[in-house]
Design a protein around this motif. Sequence first.
Motif, PDB file in Angstrom:
ATOM      1  N   ILE A 195       0.602  -1.084   0.221  1.00 33.89           N
ATOM      2  CA  ILE A 195       0.013   0.061  -0.214  1.00 33.89           C
ATOM      3  C   ILE A 195       1.102   1.299   0.338  1.00 33.89           C
ATOM      4  CG2 ILE A 195      -1.323   1.854   1.737  1.00 33.89           C
ATOM      5  CD1 ILE A 195      -3.025  -1.281   2.469  1.00 33.89           C
ATOM      6  N   ASP A 196       1.808   1.625   1.175  1.00 32.12           N
ATOM      7  CA  ASP A 196       2.695   2.224   0.908  1.00 32.12           C
ATOM      8  C   ASP A 196       3.797   2.572  -0.196  1.00 32.12           C
ATOM      9  OD1 ASP A 196       2.261   2.759   3.787  1.00 32.12           O
ATOM     10  OD2 ASP A 196       3.551   2.004   4.568  1.00 32.12           O
ATOM     11  N   ASP A 197       4.204   1.619  -0.848  1.00 31.26           N
ATOM     12  CA  ASP A 197       4.971   1.553  -2.096  1.00 31.26           C
ATOM     13  C   ASP A 197       3.848   1.906  -3.248  1.00 31.26           C
ATOM     14  OD1 ASP A 197       6.962   0.609  -1.357  1.00 31.26           O
ATOM     15  OD2 ASP A 197       7.182  -1.439  -1.909  1.00 31.26           O
ATOM     16  N   LYS A 198       2.862   1.800  -3.165  1.00 29.95           N
ATOM     17  CA  LYS A 198       1.495   2.361  -5.037  1.00 29.95           C
ATOM     18  C   LYS A 198       1.676   3.369  -4.868  1.00 29.95           C
ATOM     19  CE  LYS A 198      -3.135   1.736  -6.142  1.00 29.95           C
ATOM     20  NZ  LYS A 198      -4.326   0.767  -6.429  1.00 29.95           N
ATOM     21  N   ARG A 199       1.529   4.193  -3.093  1.00 26.71           N
ATOM     22  CA  ARG A 199       1.091   5.930  -2.346  1.00 26.71           C
ATOM     23  C   ARG A 199       2.293   6.366  -3.434  1.00 26.71           C
ATOM     24  NH1 ARG A 199       2.687   8.005   1.141  1.00 26.71           N
ATOM     25  NH2 ARG A 199       2.736   6.248   2.575  1.00 26.71           N
ATOM     26  N   ILE A 200       3.485   6.218  -2.975  1.00 25.97           N
ATOM     27  CA  ILE A 200       4.939   6.062  -2.566  1.00 25.97           C
ATOM     28  C   ILE A 200       5.338   6.454  -4.350  1.00 25.97           C
ATOM     29  CG2 ILE A 200       7.113   6.738  -2.613  1.00 25.97           C
ATOM     30  CD1 ILE A 200       6.619   5.658   0.513  1.00 25.97           C
ATOM     31  N   ALA A 201       5.561   5.602  -4.983  1.00 25.85           N
ATOM     32  CA  ALA A 201       5.054   5.625  -6.879  1.00 25.85           C
ATOM     33  C   ALA A 201       4.370   6.682  -7.324  1.00 25.85           C
ATOM     34  CB  ALA A 201       5.179   4.562  -7.299  1.00 25.85           C
ATOM     35  N   SER A 202       2.785   6.412  -6.824  1.00 28.89           N
ATOM     36  CA  SER A 202       1.773   6.822  -7.928  1.00 28.89           C
ATOM     37  C   SER A 202       2.365   9.066  -7.016  1.00 28.89           C
ATOM     38  CB  SER A 202       0.820   6.988  -7.109  1.00 28.89           C
ATOM     39  OG  SER A 202       0.284   5.349  -7.513  1.00 28.89           O
ATOM     40  N   ASN A 203       2.928   8.532  -6.018  1.00 27.84           N
ATOM     41  CA  ASN A 203       3.111  10.473  -6.210  1.00 27.84           C
ATOM     42  C   ASN A 203       3.981  10.808  -6.453  1.00 27.84           C
ATOM     43  OD1 ASN A 203       0.707  11.034  -4.079  1.00 27.84           O
ATOM     44  ND2 ASN A 203       2.452  10.765  -2.265  1.00 27.84           N
ATOM     45  N   LYS A 204       5.259  10.323  -6.538  1.00 30.84           N
ATOM     46  CA  LYS A 204       6.763  10.650  -7.365  1.00 30.84           C
ATOM     47  C   LYS A 204       6.370  10.756  -8.606  1.00 30.84           C
ATOM     48  CE  LYS A 204      10.116   8.766  -4.014  1.00 30.84           C
ATOM     49  NZ  LYS A 204      11.399   8.433  -3.546  1.00 30.84           N
ATOM     50  N   ILE A 205       5.683   9.272  -9.186  1.00 31.15           N
ATOM     51  CA  ILE A 205       4.812  10.063 -11.005  1.00 31.15           C
ATOM     52  C   ILE A 205       4.188  11.150 -11.043  1.00 31.15           C
ATOM     53  CG2 ILE A 205       3.976   9.552 -12.305  1.00 31.15           C
ATOM     54  CD1 ILE A 205       4.477   6.598 -11.302  1.00 31.15           C
ATOM     55  N   GLU A 206       3.539  11.065 -10.234  1.00 34.99           N
ATOM     56  CA  GLU A 206       3.478  12.209 -10.728  1.00 34.99           C
ATOM     57  C   GLU A 206       4.322  13.996 -10.578  1.00 34.99           C
ATOM     58  OE1 GLU A 206      -1.464  15.339  -8.877  1.00 34.99           O
ATOM     59  OE2 GLU A 206      -0.642  13.279  -7.957  1.00 34.99           O
ATOM     60  N   ARG A 207       5.020  13.714  -9.713  1.00 34.09           N
ATOM     61  CA  ARG A 207       5.558  14.845  -9.455  1.00 34.09           C
ATOM     62  C   ARG A 207       6.734  15.143 -10.782  1.00 34.09           C
ATOM     63  NH1 ARG A 207       5.310  13.757  -3.833  1.00 34.09           N
ATOM     64  NH2 ARG A 207       7.398  12.762  -3.727  1.00 34.09           N
ATOM     65  N   ALA A 208       6.932  13.742 -10.777  1.00 32.52           N
ATOM     66  CA  ALA A 208       8.447  13.409 -12.172  1.00 32.52           C
ATOM     67  C   ALA A 208       7.359  14.106 -13.542  1.00 32.52           C
ATOM     68  CB  ALA A 208       8.494  12.885 -12.287  1.00 32.52           C
ATOM     69  N   LEU A 209       5.984  14.256 -13.790  1.00 35.25           N
ATOM     70  CA  LEU A 209       5.185  14.347 -14.914  1.00 35.25           C
ATOM     71  C   LEU A 209       5.515  16.125 -14.719  1.00 35.25           C
ATOM     72  CD1 LEU A 209       2.887  11.545 -14.991  1.00 35.25           C
ATOM     73  CD2 LEU A 209       4.936  12.043 -16.324  1.00 35.25           C
ATOM     74  N   GLU A 210       5.129  16.596 -13.397  1.00 34.80           N
ATOM     75  CA  GLU A 210       4.686  17.920 -13.472  1.00 34.80           C
ATOM     76  C   GLU A 210       6.257  18.665 -13.787  1.00 34.80           C
ATOM     77  OE1 GLU A 210       3.427  18.856  -9.326  1.00 34.80           O
ATOM     78  OE2 GLU A 210       1.354  17.797  -9.916  1.00 34.80           O
ATOM     79  N   LYS A 211       7.023  18.443 -12.882  1.00 37.92           N
ATOM     80  CA  LYS A 211       8.478  18.818 -13.393  1.00 37.92           C
ATOM     81  C   LYS A 211       8.942  18.637 -14.788  1.00 37.92           C
ATOM     82  CE  LYS A 211      10.067  17.769  -8.809  1.00 37.92           C
ATOM     83  NZ  LYS A 211      11.198  17.621  -8.312  1.00 37.92           N
ATOM     84  N   LEU A 212       8.316  17.485 -15.483  1.00 39.67           N
ATOM     85  CA  LEU A 212       8.919  17.241 -16.729  1.00 39.67           C
ATOM     86  C   LEU A 212       7.935  18.016 -17.905  1.00 39.67           C
ATOM     87  CD1 LEU A 212       9.228  13.511 -17.425  1.00 39.67           C
ATOM     88  CD2 LEU A 212      11.099  14.903 -18.253  1.00 39.67           C
ATOM     89  N   ALA A 213       6.814  18.565 -17.490  1.00 43.46           N
ATOM     90  CA  ALA A 213       5.885  19.438 -17.823  1.00 43.46           C
ATOM     91  C   ALA A 213       6.974  21.268 -18.037  1.00 43.46           C
ATOM     92  CB  ALA A 213       4.441  19.532 -17.381  1.00 43.46           C
ATOM     93  N   GLU A 214       6.809  21.560 -16.608  1.00 49.91           N
ATOM     94  CA  GLU A 214       7.672  23.007 -16.066  1.00 49.91           C
ATOM     95  C   GLU A 214       8.611  22.385 -17.593  1.00 49.91           C
ATOM     96  OE1 GLU A 214       7.468  25.569 -14.054  1.00 49.91           O
ATOM     97  OE2 GLU A 214       5.243  24.768 -14.641  1.00 49.91           O
ATOM     98  N   LEU A 215      10.255  21.551 -16.951  1.00 45.24           N
ATOM     99  CA  LEU A 215      10.897  21.933 -18.385  1.00 45.24           C
ATOM    100  C   LEU A 215      10.685  22.173 -19.537  1.00 45.24           C
ATOM    101  CD1 LEU A 215      13.070  19.085 -16.848  1.00 45.24           C
ATOM    102  CD2 LEU A 215      13.963  21.700 -16.617  1.00 45.24           C
ATOM    103  N   GLN A 216       9.210  21.740 -20.391  1.00 47.93           N
ATOM    104  CA  GLN A 216       8.782  21.387 -21.713  1.00 47.93           C
ATOM    105  C   GLN A 216       8.633  23.132 -22.446  1.00 47.93           C
ATOM    106  OE1 GLN A 216       7.559  17.924 -21.789  1.00 47.93           O
ATOM    107  NE2 GLN A 216       9.155  16.816 -22.104  1.00 47.93           N
ATOM    108  N   ARG A 217       8.134  23.566 -20.976  1.00 46.71           N
ATOM    109  CA  ARG A 217       7.340  25.021 -21.133  1.00 46.71           C
ATOM    110  C   ARG A 217       7.606  26.147 -21.376  1.00 46.71           C
ATOM    111  NH1 ARG A 217       5.828  29.184 -17.212  1.00 46.71           N
ATOM    112  NH2 ARG A 217       6.974  27.514 -15.791  1.00 46.71           N
ATOM    113  N   THR A 218       7.286  26.459 -22.245  1.00 51.83           N
ATOM    114  CA  THR A 218       8.516  27.507 -23.238  1.00 51.83           C
ATOM    115  C   THR A 218       7.250  29.323 -22.705  1.00 51.83           C
ATOM    116  OG1 THR A 218       6.483  27.740 -25.629  1.00 51.83           O
ATOM    117  CG2 THR A 218       8.991  25.761 -25.268  1.00 51.83           C
ATOM    118  N   GLU A 219       6.084  29.127 -22.463  1.00 52.86           N
ATOM    119  CA  GLU A 219       5.313  30.050 -22.265  1.00 52.86           C
ATOM    120  C   GLU A 219       6.543  30.420 -20.827  1.00 52.86           C
ATOM    121  OE1 GLU A 219       1.262  31.387 -19.985  1.00 52.86           O
ATOM    122  OE2 GLU A 219       1.517  29.223 -20.769  1.00 52.86           O
TER     123      GLU A 219
END
Length: 310
Positions: free
Chosen positions: A103-127
């Motif tokens: 249960i903890d691994d699922k929660r932690i992994a899901s949160n880290k995936i979400e944060r990583a995707l957000e950071k990737l979007a920020e890196l690719q943002r040109t606006e």
Amino acid sequence: MCYSAQVIEAYDEYCSEFGADIEIEAFAKLYGIKLYDNRIKTTHALDANLAIEKRDKFERIRDAIEKHRAQQVAKLGQELVDQRERLAKAEFALTTKSTKKAIDDKRIASNKIERALEKLAELQRTEVKANDARIFPGYYVPVMIVEDGKKIVRPMRYQCRIAGSPENFDTRFPGTYNARLDNLDGFWRKQFGYTHGIAIVTAFYEYVTTENGEKAVIEFKPQNAQNMYVACLWSHWVSTGKDDLYSFAFITDEAPAEVLAAGHDRCIIPLKRKYVDAWLNPDPQNLDAMYAILDDRERPYYEHRPVSPS
């Protein structure tokens, strides 16, 4: 104190308004160091402004910014691979038995995936958004100074480490991103009258305590949306075997009535345009003239609104 501010990252403002030159080599060195030192913090706005600069003399800076972005993309890509594998294992384990680890691994992994995707979007943002120019202690900021009789714009860290002090000065005195007006000829005596700078600021941010006792962050911005030429002190720290450090502090004073009413008792000092040259060329034998400049400051009316802490 001023724990955060919104600065003008478009260095052309300094060039067109004051005739300053950009110290290209200093910016190139900073971004070169950033490739191997994750303590170097710059704003998205500064990165974006430098990355789109097409002149040949900015080539090293553009290359370093692109390499750093590629490093971050690769790092986040590996993070996604690792966490998606962790998530898949946890979900498979949960199909047979519900355990706290799965249960903890699922929660932690899901949160880290979400944060990583957000950071990737920020890196690719040109606006570039307004909040992209917001700085915090430890960030590097374009600061205008006079050196050898010429105005230059150099990147400096927002938290001043006084020359001659040990490297642990930063942890011993963590509040040195602000220099109190009533302590300029005390703690700041080696900078006041000697090393003065200007940062162009559009807003500043403070923590306040609300009526219900909760902490909140308030943005203070001049009602007429004017740029503020904020008075700074800076220092050049050197140590054998270490990278040179240019760093600065905003000078602060008691807050005007509208800032006090919003819950904070300190405020940065915006200078009148006519005093900028005199401030940047101080006479240590005539500190009274410097105090007079700080006293006869711009006094905008600060509108305020609650914002996110970061």
